[in-house]
Design a protein around this motif. Structure first.
Motif, short mmCIF file in Angstrom:
data_model
loop_
_atom_site.label_atom_id
_atom_site.label_comp_id
_atom_site.label_asym_id
_atom_site.label_seq_id
_atom_site.Cartn_x
_atom_site.Cartn_y
_atom_site.Cartn_z
N LEU A 166 29.65 51.80 26.45
CA LEU A 166 28.66 51.04 25.71
C LEU A 166 29.19 49.67 25.33
CD1 LEU A 166 25.83 51.07 24.48
CD2 LEU A 166 26.82 52.01 22.39
N GLU A 167 30.47 49.62 24.91
CA GLU A 167 31.07 48.34 24.56
C GLU A 167 31.19 47.44 25.78
OE1 GLU A 167 31.95 46.93 21.56
OE2 GLU A 167 30.72 48.62 20.87
N LEU A 168 31.51 48.04 26.92
CA LEU A 168 31.61 47.25 28.15
C LEU A 168 30.26 46.69 28.56
CD1 LEU A 168 33.49 46.27 30.39
CD2 LEU A 168 33.04 48.40 31.62
N SER A 169 29.22 47.49 28.37
CA SER A 169 27.87 47.01 28.68
C SER A 169 27.46 45.88 27.75
CB SER A 169 26.87 48.17 28.57
OG SER A 169 25.58 47.75 28.89
N ARG A 170 27.81 46.01 26.46
CA ARG A 170 27.51 44.93 25.51
C ARG A 170 28.28 43.67 25.87
NH1 ARG A 170 28.60 44.51 19.00
NH2 ARG A 170 30.74 44.90 19.68
N LEU A 171 29.53 43.83 26.30
CA LEU A 171 30.31 42.68 26.71
C LEU A 171 29.66 41.97 27.89
CD1 LEU A 171 32.91 40.95 26.64
CD2 LEU A 171 33.95 42.66 28.16
N GLY A 172 29.20 42.74 28.87
CA GLY A 172 28.52 42.14 30.01
C GLY A 172 27.28 41.37 29.61
N THR A 173 26.54 41.91 28.65
CA THR A 173 25.34 41.22 28.16
C THR A 173 25.71 39.92 27.47
OG1 THR A 173 24.20 43.33 27.86
CG2 THR A 173 23.31 41.43 26.69
N LEU A 174 26.76 39.96 26.63
CA LEU A 174 27.19 38.76 25.92
C LEU A 174 27.67 37.69 26.90
CD1 LEU A 174 27.88 37.19 23.37
CD2 LEU A 174 30.03 38.48 23.23
N VAL A 175 28.47 38.09 27.87
CA VAL A 175 28.95 37.12 28.87
C VAL A 175 27.79 36.53 29.65
CG1 VAL A 175 30.27 36.92 31.02
CG2 VAL A 175 31.26 38.12 29.06
N HIS A 176 26.79 37.36 29.96
CA HIS A 176 25.62 36.83 30.67
C HIS A 176 24.86 35.82 29.81
CE1 HIS A 176 22.31 36.61 33.47
NE2 HIS A 176 21.46 36.95 32.52
N ARG A 177 24.80 36.04 28.51
CA ARG A 177 24.13 35.06 27.64
C ARG A 177 24.92 33.76 27.57
NH1 ARG A 177 20.91 37.85 28.94
NH2 ARG A 177 19.60 39.30 27.76
N LEU A 178 26.24 33.87 27.62
CA LEU A 178 27.07 32.66 27.59
C LEU A 178 27.02 31.91 28.91
CD1 LEU A 178 30.21 34.08 25.75
CD2 LEU A 178 28.56 32.44 24.81
N ALA A 179 26.93 32.64 30.02
CA ALA A 179 26.95 32.01 31.34
C ALA A 179 25.99 32.73 32.28
CB ALA A 179 28.37 32.03 31.91
N PRO A 180 24.68 32.54 32.10
CA PRO A 180 23.72 33.25 32.95
C PRO A 180 23.78 32.84 34.42
CG PRO A 180 22.61 31.64 31.54
CD PRO A 180 24.03 31.71 31.08
N TRP A 181 24.44 31.74 34.72
CA TRP A 181 24.56 31.27 36.10
C TRP A 181 25.74 31.92 36.84
CZ3 TRP A 181 23.91 28.09 31.85
CH2 TRP A 181 25.08 27.86 31.11
N SER A 182 26.57 32.68 36.14
CA SER A 182 27.77 33.27 36.76
C SER A 182 27.51 34.68 37.28
CB SER A 182 28.92 33.31 35.75
OG SER A 182 29.30 32.00 35.36
N ILE A 183 28.21 35.02 38.35
CA ILE A 183 28.17 36.37 38.90
C ILE A 183 29.24 37.20 38.18
CG2 ILE A 183 28.48 37.78 40.96
CD1 ILE A 183 26.00 36.00 41.02
N GLN A 184 28.88 38.40 37.76
CA GLN A 184 29.83 39.27 37.07
C GLN A 184 30.39 40.34 38.02
OE1 GLN A 184 28.61 41.01 33.36
NE2 GLN A 184 27.71 39.11 32.59
N VAL A 185 31.70 40.55 37.90
CA VAL A 185 32.39 41.58 38.69
C VAL A 185 33.18 42.44 37.70
CG1 VAL A 185 34.12 42.04 40.45
CG2 VAL A 185 32.57 40.07 40.69
N SER A 186 32.90 43.72 37.65
CA SER A 186 33.59 44.63 36.73
C SER A 186 34.70 45.38 37.44
CB SER A 186 32.60 45.65 36.14
OG SER A 186 31.63 44.99 35.34
#
Length: 423
Positions: A202-222
């Protein structure tokens, strides 16, 4: 059978320049682990690292390595001990030298925690090596930032300066930890979410959401959710992507060019709130000044552009991170310049202004992104709206606005003559 003339005509030319992947992040352990994984995946890849421990004394250490060996480990003395000098005097010259010596090897530029990726891009735009632009020798393929799930949120909310952690690059380097952390994420084309098998899902999912809000133009790789790391798979997702756009402006110039600066999501998942406030009306300088503390009390990040009625020629940049508000000049609004000076700005900015031109305000406008956890959308919007000029104040016109009480007077000097056309 003859070749198809259409498909033959659109083939892009082959680019033989070595590709550079820039790797940044505030957690040295996670960054180095990611770098090692990328080296393992490509035995021809060369990593360049700089240890800035002695930079305030004019000394740095450069290391060049492949997966199999350390090729260089050299102490370098700088004329001036600062990040920009390090980039100009050693980092970029090393990139160009290695590209020429080993044209078949791509490069991984691993940045120290205190170096922001946008500084590298800015240096590349004007730095000449042996009289030749850096980008004639290499191409910057992607800017990749590693986010450590164990400490990112703590660093983002930290009131510490770099100097509190002995990471400052110079005695006058007063940057906040949170400021550097957000700049690394925001300038990225790809974000690696670095976790461990015991990281809470759940914390990892929240982190991904926060990072997406900071940089919605970036691709995320977990990575890191299992005990095994697929080095080749990671390399396939972050190298050779061509995601970097060298024409993209810095974060504070995005709105001026009509680009989005955030996702408006006041009811975001996991309690991560992202608000975008827009207004044509200017702010009353005194009311805005008085509201800044209340405005930023719950924020993790604020960014964007605004204008105040008492200084209607000036486009202002707004930043908040790590407990500190920063306001600075982005130069003149186009509406404050004679037409012959519009060519001093980018084509994208002139096009954005033309598409959204207001007959009274011109291109003057406020666009602010405010990001945090469980932010009160209505309260923040109401606070900002109350700081705008009222109808009565607006009716007084530009000349009277300049006489408003202004705690920001003298803070944003503009240079050069201008003919302001105000209505």
């Amino acid at each position: 059978m003859s070749a198809n003339p259409i498909t033959s005509a659109v083939r892009p030319p082959v680019d033989h320049r070595p590709a550079v992947t820039v790797l940044s992040g505030f957690s040295p352990g996670a960054v180095q682990a990611a770098a090692r994984a990328l080296l393992i995946a490509d035995e021809e890849l060369l990593a360049i690292r700089h240890d800035l421990t002695g930079i305030r004394h004019g000394l740095i250490t450069r290391t060049v390595e492949s997966a199999a060996a350390v090729l260089e480990h050299t102490a370098v003395e700088l004329v001036h001990g600062c990040v920009s000098c390090t980039l100009r005097e050693d980092v970029l010259p090393t990139v160009v030298r290695l590209a020429r010596e080993r044209p078949g090897s791509d490069l991984l530029l691993v940045l120290p925690p205190a170096v922001e990726p946008e500084a590298v891009a800015a240096a590349c735009s004007h730095c000449l090596i042996d009289g030749v632009p850096v980008t004639e020798t290499v191409r910057f393929d992607s800017y990749v930032t590693v986010v450590d799930a164990d400490c990112f949120l703590d660093d983002l909310a930290s009131p510490d300066d770099l100097s509190d952690r002995d990471l400052h690059a110079a005695d006058d380097d007063h940057r906040a930890v949170a400021e550097v952390v957000v700049h690394q994420v925001e300038f990225s084309d790809t974000v690696i979410l670095w976790s461990r098998p015991d990281t809470d899902a759940l914390e990892l999912s929240r982190l991904g959401t926060l990072v997406h809000r900071l940089a919605p133009w970036s691709i995320q790789v977990s990575v890191g959710t299992s005990t095994h790391l697929d080095c080749t798979g990671l390399a396939d997702m972050v190298r050779g992507t061509g995601r970097h756009d060298p024409a993209r402006p810095g974060m504070l110039g995005l709105a001026l060019e009509g680009r989005p600066i955030a996702v408006h999501d006041p009811d975001g998942g996991h309690g991560v709130t992202s608000l975008v406030f827009r207004s044509r009306r200017p702010f009353h300088p005194q009311r805005l000044h008085d509201a800044l503390e209340d405005l930023t009390e719950q924020l993790l990040r604020g960014r964007g552009q605004l204008w105040i009625a008492s200084q209607p020629d000036t486009a202002l940049a707004f930043e908040f991170a790590g407990g500190g508000v920063s306001l600075g000049t982005l130069g003149y609004w186009l509406a404050a310049l004679p037409l012959e000076r519009w060519t001093e700005t980018s084509d994208e900015r002139r096009l954005a202004a033309d598409l959204d031109w207001d007959p009274y305000y011109g291109d003057r406008r406020t666009v602010l992104a405010l990001i945090g956890l469980h932010l009160d959308h209505e309260a923040i919007t109401g606070l900002l709206t109350a700081c705008l000029l009222t109808d009565a104040e607006l009716a007084d016109g530009f000349d009277s606005w300049r006489a408003l009480p202004d705690p920001f007077a003298g803070c944003f000097p503009l240079t050069g003559d201008t003919t302001t056309e105000e209505k």
